[in-house]
Motif scaffolding. Structure first.
Motif, PDB file in Angstrom:
ATOM      1  N   MET A   1      44.514  62.099  96.089  1.00  0.00           N
ATOM      2  CA  MET A   1      44.041  61.033  95.214  1.00  0.00           C
ATOM      3  C   MET A   1      44.382  61.327  93.750  1.00  0.00           C
ATOM      4  O   MET A   1      44.819  60.455  93.011  1.00  0.00           O
ATOM      5  CB  MET A   1      42.526  60.860  95.374  1.00  0.00           C
ATOM      6  CG  MET A   1      41.947  59.738  94.499  1.00  0.00           C
ATOM      7  SD  MET A   1      42.613  58.096  94.906  1.00  0.00           S
ATOM      8  CE  MET A   1      41.826  57.835  96.501  1.00  0.00           C
ATOM      9  N   VAL A   2      44.206  62.594  93.341  1.00  0.00           N
ATOM     10  CA  VAL A   2      44.512  62.978  91.967  1.00  0.00           C
ATOM     11  C   VAL A   2      45.985  62.764  91.676  1.00  0.00           C
ATOM     12  O   VAL A   2      46.375  62.216  90.647  1.00  0.00           O
ATOM     13  CB  VAL A   2      44.108  64.448  91.706  1.00  0.00           C
ATOM     14  CG1 VAL A   2      44.592  64.873  90.337  1.00  0.00           C
ATOM     15  CG2 VAL A   2      42.608  64.607  91.831  1.00  0.00           C
ATOM     16  N   ALA A   3      46.829  63.193  92.618  1.00  0.00           N
ATOM     17  CA  ALA A   3      48.277  63.044  92.428  1.00  0.00           C
ATOM     18  C   ALA A   3      48.652  61.573  92.348  1.00  0.00           C
ATOM     19  O   ALA A   3      49.482  61.167  91.537  1.00  0.00           O
ATOM     20  CB  ALA A   3      49.024  63.726  93.568  1.00  0.00           C
ATOM     21  N   GLU A   4      48.014  60.737  93.199  1.00  0.00           N
ATOM     22  CA  GLU A   4      48.315  59.309  93.193  1.00  0.00           C
ATOM     23  C   GLU A   4      47.900  58.666  91.875  1.00  0.00           C
ATOM     24  O   GLU A   4      48.626  57.853  91.302  1.00  0.00           O
ATOM     25  CB  GLU A   4      47.593  58.622  94.345  1.00  0.00           C
ATOM     26  CG  GLU A   4      47.921  57.135  94.449  1.00  0.00           C
ATOM     27  CD  GLU A   4      47.202  56.479  95.610  1.00  0.00           C
ATOM     28  OE1 GLU A   4      47.149  55.244  95.634  1.00  0.00           O
ATOM     29  OE2 GLU A   4      46.699  57.219  96.489  1.00  0.00           O
ATOM     30  N   ASN A   5      46.736  59.060  91.353  1.00  0.00           N
ATOM     31  CA  ASN A   5      46.282  58.525  90.071  1.00  0.00           C
ATOM     32  C   ASN A   5      47.210  58.926  88.944  1.00  0.00           C
ATOM     33  O   ASN A   5      47.471  58.153  88.023  1.00  0.00           O
ATOM     34  CB  ASN A   5      44.859  59.014  89.765  1.00  0.00           C
ATOM     35  CG  ASN A   5      43.831  58.346  90.671  1.00  0.00           C
ATOM     36  OD1 ASN A   5      44.096  57.294  91.241  1.00  0.00           O
ATOM     37  ND2 ASN A   5      42.666  58.970  90.794  1.00  0.00           N
ATOM     38  N   ALA A   6      47.715  60.165  89.010  1.00  0.00           N
ATOM     39  CA  ALA A   6      48.633  60.645  87.985  1.00  0.00           C
ATOM     40  C   ALA A   6      49.928  59.849  88.004  1.00  0.00           C
ATOM     41  O   ALA A   6      50.492  59.514  86.966  1.00  0.00           O
ATOM     42  CB  ALA A   6      48.918  62.129  88.197  1.00  0.00           C
ATOM     43  N   LEU A   7      50.388  59.525  89.221  1.00  0.00           N
ATOM     44  CA  LEU A   7      51.633  58.753  89.332  1.00  0.00           C
ATOM     45  C   LEU A   7      51.459  57.339  88.800  1.00  0.00           C
ATOM     46  O   LEU A   7      52.400  56.748  88.259  1.00  0.00           O
ATOM     47  CB  LEU A   7      52.086  58.717  90.796  1.00  0.00           C
ATOM     48  CG  LEU A   7      52.655  60.016  91.375  1.00  0.00           C
ATOM     49  CD1 LEU A   7      52.879  59.863  92.869  1.00  0.00           C
ATOM     50  CD2 LEU A   7      53.965  60.392  90.673  1.00  0.00           C
ATOM     51  N   ASN A   8      50.258  56.783  88.964  1.00  0.00           N
ATOM     52  CA  ASN A   8      50.004  55.409  88.546  1.00  0.00           C
ATOM     53  C   ASN A   8      49.563  55.294  87.087  1.00  0.00           C
ATOM     54  O   ASN A   8      49.422  54.185  86.570  1.00  0.00           O
ATOM     55  CB  ASN A   8      48.932  54.773  89.440  1.00  0.00           C
ATOM     56  CG  ASN A   8      49.423  54.592  90.863  1.00  0.00           C
ATOM     57  OD1 ASN A   8      50.608  54.403  91.091  1.00  0.00           O
ATOM     58  ND2 ASN A   8      48.499  54.664  91.820  1.00  0.00           N
ATOM     59  N   ALA A   9      49.331  56.417  86.441  1.00  0.00           N
ATOM     60  CA  ALA A   9      48.875  56.407  85.049  1.00  0.00           C
ATOM     61  C   ALA A   9      49.983  55.862  84.142  1.00  0.00           C
ATOM     62  O   ALA A   9      51.159  56.154  84.343  1.00  0.00           O
ATOM     63  CB  ALA A   9      48.489  57.810  84.606  1.00  0.00           C
ATOM     64  N   PRO A  10      49.623  55.050  83.149  1.00  0.00           N
ATOM     65  CA  PRO A  10      50.648  54.511  82.247  1.00  0.00           C
ATOM     66  C   PRO A  10      51.246  55.608  81.384  1.00  0.00           C
ATOM     67  O   PRO A  10      50.567  56.572  81.026  1.00  0.00           O
ATOM     68  CB  PRO A  10      49.859  53.505  81.395  1.00  0.00           C
ATOM     69  CG  PRO A  10      48.454  54.030  81.417  1.00  0.00           C
ATOM     70  CD  PRO A  10      48.268  54.632  82.779  1.00  0.00           C
ATOM     71  N   LYS A  11      52.511  55.488  81.056  1.00  0.00           N
ATOM     72  CA  LYS A  11      53.113  56.434  80.124  1.00  0.00           C
ATOM     73  C   LYS A  11      52.623  56.072  78.728  1.00  0.00           C
ATOM     74  O   LYS A  11      52.487  54.894  78.380  1.00  0.00           O
ATOM     75  CB  LYS A  11      54.634  56.413  80.208  1.00  0.00           C
ATOM     76  CG  LYS A  11      55.299  55.056  80.015  1.00  0.00           C
ATOM     77  CD  LYS A  11      56.806  55.175  80.164  1.00  0.00           C
ATOM     78  CE  LYS A  11      57.504  53.838  79.906  1.00  0.00           C
ATOM     79  NZ  LYS A  11      58.979  53.955  80.013  1.00  0.00           N
ATOM     80  N   LYS A  12      52.316  57.098  77.960  1.00  0.00           N
ATOM     81  CA  LYS A  12      51.680  56.894  76.661  1.00  0.00           C
ATOM     82  C   LYS A  12      52.603  57.338  75.529  1.00  0.00           C
ATOM     83  O   LYS A  12      53.410  58.253  75.697  1.00  0.00           O
ATOM     84  CB  LYS A  12      50.367  57.674  76.587  1.00  0.00           C
ATOM     85  CG  LYS A  12      49.357  57.289  77.657  1.00  0.00           C
ATOM     86  CD  LYS A  12      48.117  58.173  77.562  1.00  0.00           C
ATOM     87  CE  LYS A  12      47.131  57.866  78.677  1.00  0.00           C
ATOM     88  NZ  LYS A  12      45.944  58.741  78.612  1.00  0.00           N
ATOM     89  N   ALA A  13      52.427  56.686  74.384  1.00  0.00           N
ATOM     90  CA  ALA A  13      53.215  57.044  73.208  1.00  0.00           C
ATOM     91  C   ALA A  13      52.366  56.942  71.954  1.00  0.00           C
ATOM     92  O   ALA A  13      51.480  56.078  71.844  1.00  0.00           O
ATOM     93  CB  ALA A  13      54.434  56.136  73.083  1.00  0.00           C
ATOM     94  N   ILE A  14      52.638  57.822  71.010  1.00  0.00           N
ATOM     95  CA  ILE A  14      52.104  57.712  69.663  1.00  0.00           C
ATOM     96  C   ILE A  14      53.176  57.016  68.828  1.00  0.00           C
ATOM     97  O   ILE A  14      54.335  57.427  68.835  1.00  0.00           O
ATOM     98  CB  ILE A  14      51.792  59.090  69.046  1.00  0.00           C
ATOM     99  CG1 ILE A  14      50.942  59.939  70.002  1.00  0.00           C
ATOM    100  CG2 ILE A  14      51.121  58.920  67.686  1.00  0.00           C
ATOM    101  CD1 ILE A  14      49.632  59.318  70.402  1.00  0.00           C
ATOM    102  N   VAL A  15      52.795  55.962  68.134  1.00  0.00           N
ATOM    103  CA  VAL A  15      53.737  55.230  67.300  1.00  0.00           C
ATOM    104  C   VAL A  15      53.287  55.321  65.844  1.00  0.00           C
ATOM    105  O   VAL A  15      52.186  54.870  65.499  1.00  0.00           O
ATOM    106  CB  VAL A  15      53.837  53.745  67.720  1.00  0.00           C
ATOM    107  CG1 VAL A  15      54.857  53.019  66.837  1.00  0.00           C
ATOM    108  CG2 VAL A  15      54.227  53.624  69.189  1.00  0.00           C
ATOM    109  N   LEU A  16      54.119  55.940  65.011  1.00  0.00           N
ATOM    110  CA  LEU A  16      53.814  56.007  63.587  1.00  0.00           C
ATOM    111  C   LEU A  16      54.034  54.625  62.994  1.00  0.00           C
ATOM    112  O   LEU A  16      55.125  54.057  63.086  1.00  0.00           O
ATOM    113  CB  LEU A  16      54.706  57.033  62.898  1.00  0.00           C
ATOM    114  CG  LEU A  16      54.467  58.483  63.318  1.00  0.00           C
ATOM    115  CD1 LEU A  16      55.422  59.415  62.596  1.00  0.00           C
ATOM    116  CD2 LEU A  16      53.033  58.900  63.035  1.00  0.00           C
ATOM    117  N   LEU A  17      52.992  54.069  62.379  1.00  0.00           N
ATOM    118  CA  LEU A  17      53.022  52.677  61.942  1.00  0.00           C
ATOM    119  C   LEU A  17      52.642  52.593  60.466  1.00  0.00           C
ATOM    120  O   LEU A  17      51.483  52.717  60.102  1.00  0.00           O
ATOM    121  CB  LEU A  17      52.044  51.858  62.797  1.00  0.00           C
ATOM    122  CG  LEU A  17      52.086  50.343  62.651  1.00  0.00           C
ATOM    123  CD1 LEU A  17      53.443  49.784  63.077  1.00  0.00           C
ATOM    124  CD2 LEU A  17      50.980  49.703  63.482  1.00  0.00           C
TER     125      LEU A  17
END
Length: 233
Positions: A1-17
Motif C-alpha cells: 500500500m505504501v509503495a502504491e501511494n508513493a507511485l500515485n503521489a503527485p510530483k512536486k516542484a518549488i517555483v521561484l515567483l
C-alpha cells in the motif's frame, strides 16, 4: 500500500515567483508539466512591494498548492540599484559590464531557501526563470551557475545524500523575451497581473524607461502579443 501511494503521489516542484513576466511563465510551464507547485517569493528590501502583490495574484491564478513569502534584509548589504540609494539605469546596459541592478548573491540566496523548502515538502525540482539571452549580464543567471548550484544541492542535503536527486529547472534559459511571451500566452498567462518594472509604483504601474521595461516592451512587440502593461511613460 505504501509503495502504491508513493507511485500515485503527485510530483512536486518549488517555483521561484518574483511576480514578473518570466517567473509567471515558469509557473505556467511547471503546472503544464503536471507538477504540484509550491511558489516562493522574497521580500528582500527591493524598491517596491507591488511585485510581491503580483506574485500572490499569479500564484492564486494558477492554483498553486502553497505560496510563501520569505523576508530578509538585503538592504543591509546594499550594492545594487534595487537595494540601495543608487539610481536605476534608463539608458541601457553597457556592453561587457554587469549593470547596477545586479543584486549581489540574490539568486544564490533564493535558491538556498528553495532548496530547504524542497526537502521539507519532498519536491524533486526547483524552477527558476533565469535567462542567458536577455539576462542583462547577471552572473547568477548563467548555465554554469545553475549547474554548480545543482551539484552543491545534491552534496549538501539529506535528500541528495540518500540518493533522492534534486534538479534545478531553467526552462527559459535559451529563450528570447519574445519566445517566453509566446509560450506563456499559449499556456494562458495573464501578463496584466505581472510586474517587471524595477521602479514600479504602489499600484504596479511601470516606469516604461528602465532596462526591464524596455526588454518587456520589445518582447511583446516581437512576439506579436498585445502588451497589457500600464506604463507611466
Amino acid at each position: 500500500m505504501v509503495a502504491e501511494n508513493a507511485l500515485n503521489a503527485p510530483k512536486k516542484a518549488i517555483v521561484l515567483l518574483s511576480g514578473g513576466l518570466d517567473s509567471a511563465t515558469v509557473l505556467a510551464i511547471a503546472q503544464a508539466e503536471g507538477y504540484e507547485c509550491h511558489t516562493l517569493s522574497f521580500d528582500y528590501g527591493q524598491r517596491h512591494r507591488s511585485e510581491l502583490d503580483a506574485a500572490e495574484r499569479v500564484s492564486k491564478a494558477f492554483g498553486a498548492q502553497s505560496h510563501r513569502v520569505m523576508s530578509m534584509n538585503m538592504r543591509a548589504i546594499g550594492g545594487s540599484a534595487l537595494t540601495d540609494d543608487i539610481d536605476v539605469p534608463v539608458t541601457g546596459v553597457e556592453e561587457g559590464r554587469i549593470p547596477v541592478t545586479y543584486v549581489p548573491a540574490r539568486n544564490t540566496i533564493f535558491l538556498a531557501y528553495a532548496l530547504g523548502l524542497a526537502e521539507v515538502v519532498e519536491a524533486d525540482d526547483i524552477f527558476i526563470g533565469v535567462n542567458a539571452v536577455d539576462y542583462s549580464g547577471y552572473p547568477d543567471c548563467r548555465p554554469e551557475f545553475i549547474e554548480a548550484f545543482e551539484a552543491m544541492a545534491n552534496l549538501a542535503t539529506k535528500a541528495g545524500v540518500e540518493g533522492h536527486r534534486l534538479r534545478v529547472r531553467t526552462p527559459l534559459m535559451t529563450l528570447s523575451k519574445a519566445d517566453i511571451i509566446r509560450q506563456g500566452h499559449r499556456l494562458g498567462v495573464d501578463y496584466s497581473q505581472t510586474v517587471s518594472c524595477y521602479q514600479a509604483n504602489e499600484f504596479g504601474q511601470a516606469c516604461g524607461v528602465c532596462d526591464s521595461c524596455r526588454l518587456r516592451k520589445q518582447g511583446f512587440a516581437e512576439a506579436g502579443v498585445l502588451d497589457p502593461t500600464i506604463y507611466r511613460v
